[in-house]
Design a protein around this motif. Structure first.
Motif, PDB file in Angstrom:
ATOM      1  N   ASP A 196       1.390   3.200   3.760  1.00  0.00           N
ATOM      2  CA  ASP A 196       1.520   2.140   4.747  1.00  0.00           C
ATOM      3  C   ASP A 196       1.977   2.700   6.086  1.00  0.00           C
ATOM      4  O   ASP A 196       2.202   3.881   6.253  1.00  0.00           O
ATOM      5  N   PRO A 198      -5.200  -2.578   4.482  1.00  0.00           N
ATOM      6  CA  PRO A 198      -4.892  -1.508   3.526  1.00  0.00           C
ATOM      7  C   PRO A 198      -5.902  -1.481   2.384  1.00  0.00           C
ATOM      8  O   PRO A 198      -6.414  -2.516   1.974  1.00  0.00           O
ATOM      9  N   TYR A 235      -6.184   3.254   6.427  1.00  0.00           N
ATOM     10  CA  TYR A 235      -6.733   2.169   7.223  1.00  0.00           C
ATOM     11  C   TYR A 235      -6.217   2.298   8.648  1.00  0.00           C
ATOM     12  O   TYR A 235      -5.423   3.194   8.959  1.00  0.00           O
ATOM     13  N   PRO A 262       0.830  -1.205   0.000  1.00  0.00           N
ATOM     14  CA  PRO A 262       0.000   0.000   0.000  1.00  0.00           C
ATOM     15  C   PRO A 262       0.860   1.249   0.000  1.00  0.00           C
ATOM     16  O   PRO A 262       1.877   1.290   0.686  1.00  0.00           O
TER      17      PRO A 262
END
Ligand code: FES
Length: 283
Positions: free
Chosen positions: A130, A200, A166, A127
């Motif tokens: 991240d 993610p 996320y 991702p």
């Protein structure tokens, strides 16, 4: 660029041996002697490769690999064990690992396996936003903004998810510390609301409602159309990280059924045959 390798083995001699061999080849090696410590490190840092023993006390390597596949599917894994029976080998390969090293192994066997693994693209794209690269100062400022404001947890989680994409466990811990509330409380809220995710996502998360009102208006066909268009299944991210795809239960907009959400945008009365056109304006 220097590649990060995590070695997990309850035998410190193995960790030191791997470190000596791989450091000489330019890899940055971190070693831990149990799977729990490995999980904590993987939550904090991005590793290019995890090399794990399979037979370990408490949490074994199989469980660690399952956890990695579930939570960090872009992390490559090599398994190693001194008990290389056919059944152990079969069970390990079933977990979609990159390689299997029976112990003891020669230094060049390790080096070759590691080089091959890190040169192979991960199963799932890493991702872009991240846990390594998000703006930690911005996260601090969000926590500061809501400091002392009762009932602000949802708003904090919303802003942090917008920032990072996320809410992984490591970030939940930072929020818990900053807000002085138990991490279990944060985890309960994140798990309860479908809006929040611990996995993610793509830049645009596409959610297809599969609640009853949408389902009777062919939401399943919309889902299939979007899967075909994106070339991914539910729970996956497109290779360019632009879209991720998931299904949700009723989002409370049944009058608009069938409904698709792209990021924060809502599309109602979606024609299943033209569902792909929804994605055209997102780049
Ligand atoms: S069932 Fe889809 S919005 Fe209610």
């Amino acid at each position: 660029m220097e590649k990060n390798v995590l070695v997990v083995d309850d035998d410190e001699v193995i960790i030191k041996s791997c470190d000596a061999v791989l450091s000489a080849e330019g890899f940055k090696v971190t070693g831990v002697t149990d799977a729990r410590a490995a999980m904590d490190l993987i939550e904090e840092r991005l590793f290019d490769l995890v090399i794990t023993d399979l037979i370990m006390p408490t949490i074994d390597g199989f469980e660690l690999i399952r956890w990695i596949n579930e939570n960090h599917p872009y992390t490559r894994v090599i398994a190693m064990t001194g008990y290389s029976s056919k059944s152990v080998l079969r069970d390990a390969i079933a977990l979609d690992i990159m390689d299997f090293l029976p112990k003891p192994f020669f230094p060049h066997t390790l080096t070759e396996a590691v080089k091959k693994a890190v040169d192979t693209p991960p199963k799932v794209p890493v991702p872009s936003r991240d846990v390594e690269t998000y703006d930690k100062e911005k996260l601090k400022s969000i926590l500061q903004k809501y400091k002392g404001r009762a009932g602000s947890l949802i708003m904090v989680l919303q802003e942090v998810q917008e920032l990072i994409g996320y809410l992984p466990a490591s970030v939940q811990k930072v929020i818990a510390k900053g807000m002085k509330i138990p991490v279990s409380e944060i985890h309960a809220v994140v798990s309860f609301y479908s809006y929040f995710t611990m996995k993610p996502m793509g830049k645009y998360n596409v959610r297809v409602c599969q609640g009853t009102a949408c389902y009777v208006k062919r939401a399943d066909e919309i889902l299939e159309k979007l899967k075909d268009t994106m070339g991914i299944s539910e729970g996956e991210i497109t290779p360019d990280s632009l879209f991720s795809l998931e299904t949700v239960r009723c989002i409370g907009a049944c009058g608009l059924a069938p409904v698709v959400l792209v990021g924060n945008d809502t599309f109602g009365s979606v024609d299943p045959t033209k569902a792909n056109e929804i994605l055209n304006d997102y780049h």
